[in-house]
Design an enzyme around this catalytic site. Structure first.
Site, PDB file in Angstrom:
ATOM      1  N   SER A 113       0.787  -1.227   0.000  1.00  0.00           N
ATOM      2  CA  SER A 113       0.000   0.000   0.000  1.00  0.00           C
ATOM      3  C   SER A 113       0.823   1.284   0.000  1.00  0.00           C
ATOM      4  CB  SER A 113      -0.955  -0.041   1.180  1.00  0.00           C
ATOM      5  OG  SER A 113      -1.838   1.020   1.112  1.00  0.00           O
ATOM      6  N   HIS A 114       0.776   2.021   1.088  1.00  0.00           N
ATOM      7  CA  HIS A 114       1.418   3.336   1.139  1.00  0.00           C
ATOM      8  C   HIS A 114       2.916   3.242   1.474  1.00  0.00           C
ATOM      9  CE1 HIS A 114       0.113   2.181   5.102  1.00  0.00           C
ATOM     10  NE2 HIS A 114       1.055   2.961   5.613  1.00  0.00           N
ATOM     11  N   LYS A 126      -1.742 -10.132   0.891  1.00  0.00           N
ATOM     12  CA  LYS A 126      -2.983 -10.065   1.655  1.00  0.00           C
ATOM     13  C   LYS A 126      -3.986 -11.037   1.061  1.00  0.00           C
ATOM     14  CE  LYS A 126      -5.630  -6.394   1.209  1.00  0.00           C
ATOM     15  NZ  LYS A 126      -6.521  -5.248   1.450  1.00  0.00           N
ATOM     16  N   ASP A 276      -3.099   6.262  -3.219  1.00  0.00           N
ATOM     17  CA  ASP A 276      -1.900   5.612  -2.677  1.00  0.00           C
ATOM     18  C   ASP A 276      -1.419   4.478  -3.592  1.00  0.00           C
ATOM     19  OD1 ASP A 276      -3.867   3.750  -2.164  1.00  0.00           O
ATOM     20  OD2 ASP A 276      -2.992   3.121  -0.250  1.00  0.00           O
ATOM     21  N   ASP A 278      -1.761   1.222  -3.735  1.00  0.00           N
ATOM     22  CA  ASP A 278      -2.684   0.200  -4.237  1.00  0.00           C
ATOM     23  C   ASP A 278      -4.071   0.744  -4.545  1.00  0.00           C
ATOM     24  OD1 ASP A 278      -3.112   0.602  -1.516  1.00  0.00           O
ATOM     25  OD2 ASP A 278      -3.910  -1.413  -1.223  1.00  0.00           O
ATOM     26  N   ASP A 280      -6.434   2.322  -2.768  1.00  0.00           N
ATOM     27  CA  ASP A 280      -7.598   2.333  -1.879  1.00  0.00           C
ATOM     28  C   ASP A 280      -7.711   3.619  -1.052  1.00  0.00           C
ATOM     29  OD1 ASP A 280      -5.460   1.684  -0.264  1.00  0.00           O
ATOM     30  OD2 ASP A 280      -6.332  -0.157   0.552  1.00  0.00           O
ATOM     31  N   ARG A 281      -6.677   4.463  -1.079  1.00  0.00           N
ATOM     32  CA  ARG A 281      -6.763   5.717  -0.315  1.00  0.00           C
ATOM     33  C   ARG A 281      -6.981   6.905  -1.235  1.00  0.00           C
ATOM     34  NH1 ARG A 281      -2.438   5.799   4.565  1.00  0.00           N
ATOM     35  NH2 ARG A 281      -2.707   3.642   5.200  1.00  0.00           N
ATOM     36  N   SER A 364      -7.227   7.809   7.913  1.00  0.00           N
ATOM     37  CA  SER A 364      -5.996   7.622   7.152  1.00  0.00           C
ATOM     38  C   SER A 364      -6.246   7.697   5.647  1.00  0.00           C
ATOM     39  CB  SER A 364      -5.383   6.275   7.510  1.00  0.00           C
ATOM     40  OG  SER A 364      -6.342   5.246   7.321  1.00  0.00           O
ATOM     41  N   LYS A 375     -11.624  -0.136   0.993  1.00  0.00           N
ATOM     42  CA  LYS A 375     -11.740   1.289   0.767  1.00  0.00           C
ATOM     43  C   LYS A 375     -11.372   1.553  -0.689  1.00  0.00           C
ATOM     44  CE  LYS A 375      -7.302   2.193   3.140  1.00  0.00           C
ATOM     45  NZ  LYS A 375      -6.931   0.913   3.774  1.00  0.00           N
TER      46      LYS A 375
HETATM   47  C1  VG1 Z   1      -2.822   2.169   8.480  1.00  0.00           C
HETATM   48  C2  VG1 Z   1      -3.992   3.092   8.717  1.00  0.00           C
HETATM   49  C3  VG1 Z   1      -5.291   2.299   8.682  1.00  0.00           C
HETATM   50  C4  VG1 Z   1      -5.400   1.556   7.338  1.00  0.00           C
HETATM   51  C5  VG1 Z   1      -4.165   0.698   7.128  1.00  0.00           C
HETATM   52  C6  VG1 Z   1      -4.150   0.039   5.773  1.00  0.00           C
HETATM   53  O1  VG1 Z   1      -2.753   1.202   9.504  1.00  0.00           O
HETATM   54  O2  VG1 Z   1      -3.858   3.769   9.946  1.00  0.00           O
HETATM   55  O3  VG1 Z   1      -6.374   3.169   8.883  1.00  0.00           O
HETATM   56  O4  VG1 Z   1      -6.543   0.757   7.316  1.00  0.00           O
HETATM   57  O5  VG1 Z   1      -2.987   1.502   7.229  1.00  0.00           O
HETATM   58  O6  VG1 Z   1      -4.233   0.974   4.752  1.00  0.00           O
HETATM   59  P1  VG1 Z   1      -1.744   1.327  10.749  1.00  0.00           P
HETATM   60  O7  VG1 Z   1      -1.934   0.052  11.531  1.00  0.00           O
HETATM   61  O8  VG1 Z   1      -0.387   1.510  10.186  1.00  0.00           O
HETATM   62  O9  VG1 Z   1      -2.181   2.538  11.506  1.00  0.00           O
HETATM   63  V1  VG1 Z   1      -3.504   0.676   3.287  1.00  0.00           V
HETATM   64  O10 VG1 Z   1      -4.070   1.789   2.225  1.00  0.00           O
HETATM   65  O11 VG1 Z   1      -1.883   0.936   3.748  1.00  0.00           O
HETATM   66  O12 VG1 Z   1      -3.727  -0.903   2.959  1.00  0.00           O
HETATM   67 CO    CO Z   2      -3.615   1.309   0.403  1.00  0.00          CO
END
Ligand code: VG1
Ligand code: CO
Length: 542
Positions: A113-114, A126, A276, A278, A280-281, A364, A375
């Site tokens: 993801s990010h 995942k 982001d 992948d 979803d953000r 987030s 998302k």
């Molecule tokens: C973070 C965010 C959370 C989100 C998760 C996955 O998790 O805070 O809200 O669902 O990333 O997002 P954490 O445990 O680091 O706070 V993604 O777009 O990175 O799959």
């Molecule tokens: Co993501």
């Protein structure tokens, strides 16, 4: 057919976090590391033989290699059919949509993801279930348990599949379909939003800028915004690159700097958005204006009936615990339920399946609805565009108007990234130890109303998740939340979430960090952040 059974020994660190297993690329490249985890997934699935699995990733470094391995393992484990995105690429929300549309058994999504990508960056795996959503905790726990005593995995010996042609081929007994990952997603979007109206808006000299940050949404954004909606040249950084062009594919004010510069310039476009790694953000910006994700969720909820896909209203809404309470006020006014869940999209799945919630969101930069079970960044962008097209007002005017009606929740998240893990754990343990006698305590003007470690009981299946973050709520409605990230791969990341509520519209134009200053100082005083993290400042403020 030549299936090889390879002996292996377990790795002790394959516990999925907030969203799958994320590790550095070099960890995933260790012999058997990927294979052990993938075999643990197959071993944990019931009756998956002969079934269809969706497979794709965000295109980051190691994506293609991992896809070839997973396909051969799927064939060896009796999977009937794999639907893989062309080039091995599929955004997370598109994967969720495709699992649902094709009635697949589940999906494997390769993404961190990010987190940054490239040979020195991160990789992730995942598993998503039949509903299209991230595996719930009971499934991820079963996968982890299996990973701890695995002693062999199965893999087919075969040549690699050509991922760049839309074809149907075979790997052993298994059928492999290379599919266009964009078309089914774009079609789903057309069923939810008024594309004609948005096209009209674009024609009337409305300017927008969509930053794909060299990650997975580039082809989706070009197809939807440029081709279908006629916003020529709207997409920047649209070519997916294995290292995201060296950037950090996290759509916030710090990392989406290219876009931020444009949107905060003199001749800024009317609308800006970023996604982001992948897809979803989302981050939403107006001309010289930033919409906090929590406010975005509240605005979408308040205006949902303007959008065709939601014209009959919402069954309810849900937000993660650290997300601001802005949406709660809207739900209250609409007379619908508002659920508070732990961080991570997997906790929304049951609420969406049971039709208890229609929209969900996280602070987030994550927003989504019951159209998929992840998302969805571009969905949120289209939702905003649809509202803008109907209302004919600016982003800033819509948000400020919203605050006038509901009051403003000043909100910020302070992240301390890559701090010492032991010390960060100690900080949390110390806070936990203080919770018992905190209620009623006064800190300057603030009086503690409640202090707890958030625990969630799923209203659908009754499962309980403990230790989901420390909440300290004050009598004036403000809150401070502390939790450790479950997606980082280096050291620990401490997240501090700060929120206050301001009903008075004449006080809605303050700078967020200024407005929250007393609470930010209080968070420091209570948690001794500087002492434990050895940092004077957060790494990222959003
Ligand atoms: C973070 C965010 C959370 C989100 C998760 C996955 O998790 O805070 O809200 O669902 O990333 O997002 P954490 O445990 O680091 O706070 V993604 O777009 O990175 O799959
Ligand atoms: Co993501």
């Amino acid at each position: 057919m030549n299936i090889r059974t390879v002996s292996t020994t377990p790795f002790s660190d394959q516990k999925p976090g907030t969203s799958g297993l994320r590790k550095s690329v070099t960890t995933f490249q260790k012999p058997h590391y990927l294979e052990n985890f993938v075999q643990s997934i197959f071993d944990s699935l019931e009756d998956c033989e002969g079934q269809t699995i969706v497979l794709g990733g965000d295109g980051r470094y190691y994506n293609r290699e991992a896809i070839q391995v997973i396909m051969k393992m799927a064939a060896a484990n009796g999977i009937g059919r794999i639907l893989v995105g062309k080039g091995g690429i599929m955004s997370t929300p598109a994967a969720s949509a495709i699992i649902r549309q094709y009635k697949a058994y589940g999906g494997i999504i390769l993404s961190a993801s990010h987190n940054p990508g490239g040979p020195e960056g991160d990789f992730g795996v995942k598993y998503n279930i039949t509903s299209g959503g991230p595996a719930p905790e009971k499934v991820t726990e079963a996968i982890f348990a299996r990973s701890k005593d695995i002693d062999s995995y199965k893999i087919l010996e075969a040549d690699d599949i050509n991922l760049d042609k839309l074809t149907v081929t075979r790997l052993g007994e298994m059928s492999v379909e290379v599919i266009d990952p964009v078309e089914p997603y774009a079609r789903l979007m057309e069923t939810l939003f008024d594309f004609d109206k948005i096209r009209q808006l674009v024609k009337n000299d409305f300017k927008m800028c969509i930053d794909s940050m060299h990650a997975v949404t580039g082809p989706y954004a070009q197809d939807i915004f440029e081709k279908r909606l006629g916003a020529s040249d709207a997409v920047m950084n649209g070519e997916p690159l294995p290292d995201f062009g060296g950037g950090h594919p996290d759509p916030n004010l710090v990392y989406a700097h290219d876009l931020v510069e444009i949107m905060f310039s003199q001749d800024a476009p009317d609308f800006g958005a970023a996604s982001d790694g992948d897809g979803d953000r989302n981050m939403i910006l107006g001309n010289n204006f930033f919409v906090t994700p929590s406010d975005s969720l509240a605005v979408l909820t308040a205006n949902a009936t303007l959008v065709p896909g939601y014209k009959d209203g919402l069954s309810g809404v849900a937000r993660s615990m650290p997300t601001s309470e802005a949406v709660d006020r809207v739900a209250d006014k609409l007379g619908i339920s508002c659920y508070e869940t732990p961080t991570g999209w997997k906790f929304f799945g049951n609420l969406l399946d049971a039709d208890k919630a229609t929209l969900c969101g996280e602070e987030s930069f994550g927003t989504g609805s019951n159209h998929v079970r992840e998302k969805d960044g571009l969905w949120a962008v289209l939702f905003w565009l649809n509202i803008l097209a109907v209302k004919g007002e600016s982003v800033e005017a819509i948000v400020k108007d919203h605050w006038k009606t509901y009051g403003r929740n000043y909100y910020s998240r302070h992240d301390y990234e890559e701090v010492d893990k032991e010390r960060a754990t100690e900080l949390m343990e110390r806070l936990r130890g203080m919770l018992g006698d905190m209620a009623g305590k006064k800190y300057g003007n603030y009086e503690v109303k409640y202090a707890d470690d958030f625990s969630y009981e799923d209203p659908v299946d009754g499962s309980v998740s403990n230790k989901q973050g420390i909440r300290i709520g004050f009598t004036d409605g403000s809150r401070i939340v502390f939790r450790l990230s479950g997606t980082g791969t280096k050291g620990a990341t401490l997240r501090v979430y700060i929120e206050s509520y301001e009903p008075d519209a004449s006080k809605h134009n303050q700078d967020t960090q200024e407005a929250l200053k007393p609470l930010i100082d209080l968070a420091q005083e209570i948690a001794q952040i500087k002492e434990y993290t050895q940092r004077d400042e957060p790494t990222v403020i959003t």
